[in-house]
Design an enzyme around this catalytic site. Structure first.
Site, PDB file in Angstrom:
ATOM      1  N   SER A 161       0.840  -1.191   0.000  1.00  0.00           N
ATOM      2  CA  SER A 161       0.000   0.000   0.000  1.00  0.00           C
ATOM      3  C   SER A 161       0.874   1.238   0.000  1.00  0.00           C
ATOM      4  O   SER A 161       2.024   1.208   0.465  1.00  0.00           O
ATOM      5  CB  SER A 161      -0.885  -0.002   1.253  1.00  0.00           C
ATOM      6  OG  SER A 161      -1.516   1.244   1.447  1.00  0.00           O
ATOM      7  N   TYR A 187       0.125  -0.473  10.801  1.00  0.00           N
ATOM      8  CA  TYR A 187      -0.256  -0.840   9.438  1.00  0.00           C
ATOM      9  C   TYR A 187       0.864  -0.498   8.459  1.00  0.00           C
ATOM     10  O   TYR A 187       1.253  -1.314   7.618  1.00  0.00           O
ATOM     11  CB  TYR A 187      -1.537  -0.105   9.043  1.00  0.00           C
ATOM     12  CG  TYR A 187      -1.980  -0.355   7.621  1.00  0.00           C
ATOM     13  CD1 TYR A 187      -2.425  -1.615   7.212  1.00  0.00           C
ATOM     14  CD2 TYR A 187      -1.965   0.666   6.675  1.00  0.00           C
ATOM     15  CE1 TYR A 187      -2.833  -1.842   5.905  1.00  0.00           C
ATOM     16  CE2 TYR A 187      -2.373   0.451   5.374  1.00  0.00           C
ATOM     17  CZ  TYR A 187      -2.806  -0.802   4.986  1.00  0.00           C
ATOM     18  OH  TYR A 187      -3.212  -1.033   3.695  1.00  0.00           O
TER      19      TYR A 187
END
Length: 339
Positions: A161, A187
């Site tokens: 990501s 994350y």
């Protein structure tokens, strides 16, 4: 010789869909495993690969739920039991596949979780985002190594990501034992690990014909990945509108599911990537390296400023080797078991 982290002019772009990428591709006789292949981007990726003739196997913790979702989407894929946070479950799934004697041409490491609001750990004590997003896929890939070698030309696709820019891998405290837990820092660390894994994996696999790629799919609100973020945060950041509907705005990298999964499929099947590997991709092309470096805080800058590239710390080969070494130690998988 390493593949340059630089665009190759693929002719695809942010608006491209899985249908655009898979057009004319023949995958008859190929076998693919897609983690998280029963919802969101994983399901769209699996459907696209199946439409070209590939045999698709989807590992899932909740087998019945996965089978129902796949049946509702048109079927045509196999579901087998596996839990990415359970080393024994991963080993059982991989052993059963390897023992079939089948080659594994495509491994799409797509499943993931994002921004858990509270610190959670797996049964081994690892922070859950790092455990699910990186360690589970690390173990799965290594356990499937004989089948990847058997393919005589395989690709491993690691779904990362642009969120990798929130944090490097903090080797001094991966599991948030001494620092305060921050959902997006955790994350970001796991997404950086996904990219570094592809760098180190490609170095080890290319002589066996195993090439690895990492990618950013874009911002897609209509998936389960953002379930822990909350509607108000999604509205605040512009991912959904006032009626809670996902926003598609390519100028801000906000995509539909078919657009988001396009880079998954491009990394898996594009002949433009033959002989290449160990690079980070977005918008169905290899990305440039971002200038400057350093991490950013969620909401600290306009979203368009740092979307189309990769932070230098996420592709550093020395850091990739350190992550590989640490991952072997954590997973207790000696090199002899997959070489």
């Amino acid at each position: 010789m390493s593949t340059a982290q630089s665009p190759i002019g693929s002719r695809f772009g942010r608006a491209s869909t899985t249908a655009d990428i898979i057009k004319g591709v023949d995958l008859v006789g190929k076998v693919a495993i897609v983690t998280g292949g029963y919802s969101g981007l994983g399901l769209e990726t699996a459907r696209a690969l199946a439409s070209a003739g590939a045999r698709i196997i989807v590992p899932a913790r909740d087998v019945e739920r996965a089978r129902k979702a796949i049946a509702e989407a048109g079927g045509g894929m196999e579901v087998q039991a596996m839990d990415l946070t359970d080393p024994g479950s991963i080993d059982n799934f991989a052993r059963d596949f390897v023992e079939t004697g089948l080659p594994l041409h495509l491994l799409i490491n797509n499943a993931g979780i994002m921004a858990l609001p509270e610190l959670k750990r797996d049964a081994q004590g690892n922070e859950l985002q790092f455990a699910t997003n990186h360690l589970g896929h690390f173990r799965l890939t290594l356990r499937l190594w004989p089948a990847l070698k058997r393919a005589g030309g395989a690709r491993v696709v690691s779904v990362s990501s642009a969120g990798h820019r929130f944090s490097p891998v903090v080797f001094d405290d991966i599991n948030f034992e001494r620092r305060d837990y921050e959902p997006f820092k955790a994350y970001g660390q796991s997404k950086t690990a996904n990219i570094l894994f592809a760098v180190a994996l490609d170095r080890r696999g290319k002589e066996e014909g195993i090439r690895a790629f990492a990618l950013h799919p874009g911002g897609i609100a209509g998936t389960n990945l953002g379930m822990h973020v909350g509607v108000e945060m999604l509205k605040k950041t512009g991912f959904v509108d006032e009626n809670d509907r996902p926003v598609v705005d390519l100028s801000r990298d906000l995509k539909s599911v078919p657009q988001g999964a396009a880079t998954h499929v491009w990394c898996a099947v594009s002949p433009q990537l033959d002989g290449k590997g160990g690079v980070f991709c977005a918008d169905s092309d290899i990305t440039p390296v971002l200038p400057g470096g350093g991490c950013v805080d969620l909401g600290s800058e306009d979203r368009t400023n740092r979307l189309t590239g990769v932070e230098a710390y996420a592709i550093d080969p020395d850091v990739a080797e350190e992550l590989w070494r640490r991952s072997e130690e954590i997973a207790n998988i000696p090199i002899q078991s997959y070489s």
